[in-house]
Write an enzyme that holds these catalytic residues in place. Structure first.
Site, PDB file in Angstrom:
ATOM      1  N   GLU A 159      -6.043 -64.235  -0.072  1.00 10.25           N
ATOM      2  CA  GLU A 159      -6.096 -64.862  -1.395  1.00 10.25           C
ATOM      3  C   GLU A 159      -4.958 -65.855  -1.673  1.00 10.25           C
ATOM      4  OE1 GLU A 159      -6.400 -61.589  -4.126  1.00 10.25           O
ATOM      5  OE2 GLU A 159      -8.464 -61.132  -3.517  1.00 10.25           O
TER       6      GLU A 159
ATOM      7  N   GLU B 173     -13.605 -59.393   0.424  1.00  6.26           N
ATOM      8  CA  GLU B 173     -13.450 -58.384  -0.627  1.00  6.26           C
ATOM      9  C   GLU B 173     -14.555 -58.558  -1.654  1.00  6.26           C
ATOM     10  OE1 GLU B 173      -9.596 -58.170  -2.407  1.00  6.26           O
ATOM     11  OE2 GLU B 173      -8.527 -58.259  -0.490  1.00  6.26           O
TER      12      GLU B 173
END
Length: 611
Positions: free
Chosen positions: A221, A369
């Site tokens: 991320e 995710e």
């Protein structure tokens, strides 16, 4: 160590006597040990268009889950202080998870690279024999825990034994249970961009001959808002240090130089330039109206990849784009401000942000995710919509997460514990698993499909070879409406798979009245077993492993003239059936093989052959 008990032997003997009337005798079996090492290195994957394939061009689908801890202060997967790793991996495999994403920190890998691995801070070695847990994570003295690198190596070995693949995710540069909040891949714990690259290259080189660790998610991320400027990750055509596309390309090239077979997973960023007004630039203040920036989930924004895709010098065959996506229980994004559906999610967010990469055959995707709480409402609705979209469009994924202690999502596990004499007990969140399970790669009849060509995935799973040899053409899987083409098996090189076995050798003599006598000697045999696409345990070659296979083995041993490979009975064991039946030691079919198959059917073994 594998042990076959007298009690189980008696069960098999009784079953055989009921049908054959013979009196087979079992040799001593309590000293049977076997250890196998598979170094064929033949499970690497590559990309063509939006799909991933094995070395023979068979399509694969990566469907797994996250297990965090190496990124945290504990320096190991969470729960190893109170749960046995083999017990956990057995359940993971039995539940059909074919790959695990292991978050880790650059700081930890650097400690390994420098030869001074950080210690594990979460468990101590227990000397109480009634509470032996993870004994192989303790040094020879039984008291000293091994270091974090040894834990990682042991976990990779265990994954291999269970037929599970793995990839790592650099969750943050520094070791921190909340390190995912940090924007960039550099700037903490002395980690520069060069150190980050060097550490990943070191690990890729260390594992270049072990296809358990098949990929590297370069940074979890990358994010930050545009107005943060140099402190935020961006995606453009510059060579600025905070340009994630440039850094990821450099890192990919360096890894592929040492391991050209590794998958390189590249996540997105948080914001991209909107093009709202001429002259807008990265780092300028935001505007309330007509913003210069377009937002997304952290790691979810690939709008910049249209103009600046990841193209390492080695080509794009190993590049996988890896967005993250979440539902309204994590944050109430604007695209949830309506009665949303798959169509509105695509129109308002998914397609232009990340889904176009798969839809336009630019490259494969793996949703690194996704997940969340089972609220029975909007979040559960979103999970179901994304799950079904991934199935329909062959998008790989790893669910967040196994761990119970993820505050904003919860886990697939609700609780773990260890009881003396009973081992680890895992309480699964069954409703969440039921939702997730539909997106695990499986045949139409519900057999989970692993990514290892030789090793089956858990007690209800099959190997990749088994799928493409015995299931793909006949019933297919839950991809592409079940229309899976037949494939070509990848046969192992027997010289790279060796088994050292110490076991009794039982000699059986059959007389004219069908009675038997036996003699038993103990010997040590080092063998090189045949490892292929065969269905181990299927002695009668009917395509399934069941008690009829056990019975045929016992019949062939008790009365080889009738049931052996040259027997007179029309249901005698064929030469191929004999190879299938030899599931222990590769030294010919014995009663031990019959017993092992029955124990496999009872769930005592997770795979055949027994190693």
């Amino acid at each position: 160590m594998k042990k076959l008990t007298r009690t189980a032997s008696a069960l098999i003997c009784a079953a055989a006597l009921t049908i054959t009337g013979a009196a087979p005798s079992f040799g001593q079996t309590n000293d049977l040990t076997a250890q196998a090492v598979d170094t064929n290195n033949d499970d690497w994957l590559h990309a063509e268009g939006s799909r991933l394939y094995d070395m023979n061009g068979n399509e694969v689908w990566l469907t797994g889950a996250n297990w965090f801890g190496f990124n945290c202060n504990e320096a190991c997967p969470h729960y190893l202080w109170s749960a046995d790793a083999d017990d956990c991996l057995t359940e993971i495999a039995d539940r059909g998870i074919n790959i695990i994403r292991f978050p880790i920190s650059t700081e930890l890998i650097v400690s390994w690279m420098k030869g001074k691995p950080n210690p594990v801070n979460s468990f101590s070695c227990n000397t109480d024999p009634a509470f032996t847990i993870n004994p192989d994570f303790c040094a020879e003295d039984g008291k000293t825990p091994v270091d974090s690198m040894q834990v990682f190596d042991i976990m990779m070995k265990k994954c291999k034994e269970h037929g599970i693949k793995a990839f790592i995710d650099i969750h943050s540069p520094h070791t921190d249970n909340s390190g995912h909040n940090y924007n960039l891949w550099y700037g903490k714990a002395g980690v520069t961009t060069d150190v980050w690259i060097d550490s990943l290259v070191w690990l890729a080189d260390k594992y270049k001959d072990d296809d358990t660790l098949i990929g590297y998610d370069l940074k979890n991320e990358p994010h930050g808002k545009g107005q943060e400027g140099e402190a935020a990750a961006k995606w453009d055509g510059s060579k600025d240090e905070n340009n994630w596309a440039y850094a990821a390309t450099r890192c990919a090239e360096a890894i592929l130089d040492v391991n050209p077979h590794a998958l390189i997973l590249v996540e997105g960023v948080e914001q991209s330039m909107s093009g709202a007004m001429a002259g807008d630039y990265w780092g300028m203040p935001d505007r309330r109206d007509n913003s210069p920036y377009i937002g997304a989930w952290w790691g979810g924004n690939f709008r910049g990849a249209r103009e600046y895709p990841i193209k390492p010098k080695q080509g794009t065959s190993q590049i996988v784009y890896s967005p993250h996506d979440y539902g309204p229980s994590v944050y109430a994004q604007t695209w949830f401000d309506k009665d949303f559906s798959e169509k509105t999610l695509l129109d308002d967010y998914w397609y232009d942000t990340w889904a176009y990469i798969n839809a336009e055959n630019i490259g494969p995707e793996l949703i690194g995710e996704w997940g969340g709480h089972m609220d029975g409402k909007e979040n559960q609705k979103w999970m179901t919509l994304l799950r079904d979209y991934m199935i329909k469009h062959h998008i790989n994924h790893t669910f967040w997460c196994l761990n119970t202690n993820s505050g904003d999502t919860g886990g697939l596990w609700d609780d773990l514990g260890f009881q003396a004499g009973k081992g680890t007990t895992i309480k699964w969140n069954e409703p969440k698993y039921e939702l997730f399970e539909k997106a695990l790669w499986q045949t139409k009849s519900g057999k989970y499909i692993g990514l290892d060509h030789q090793v089956a995935l858990g007690k209800n799973g099959i190997s990749l070879n088994d799928f493409y040899t015995n299931y793909a053409k006949s019933e297919g899987s839950n991809l592409d409406g079940g229309k899976t083409s037949d494939g070509k098996a990848v046969n192992a090189d027997p010289s790279k798979t060796t088994t050292s076995t110490t076991k009794p050798v039982v000699t059986t003599t059959t007389t004219s009245d069908s009675t038997t006598s036996t003699s038993s000697t103990t010997t040590t045999v080092t063998t090189t077993p045949e490892v292929s696409n065969r269905t181990f345990g299927d002695s009668n070659c009917d395509g399934a492993v069941d008690m009829s296979d056990v019975v045929l083995i016992m019949q062939s041993l008790a009365n080889p003239n009738k049931y052996g490979i040259s027997g007179s009975d029309e249901k005698h064991m064929t030469e191929e059936g004999q190879k299938n039946a030899d599931v222990i030691g590769n030294n010919g079919v014995t009663t031990d093989d019959a017993l092992a198959i029955q124990l496999y059917l009872l769930g005592k073994y997770t795979k055949l052959p027994v190693e």
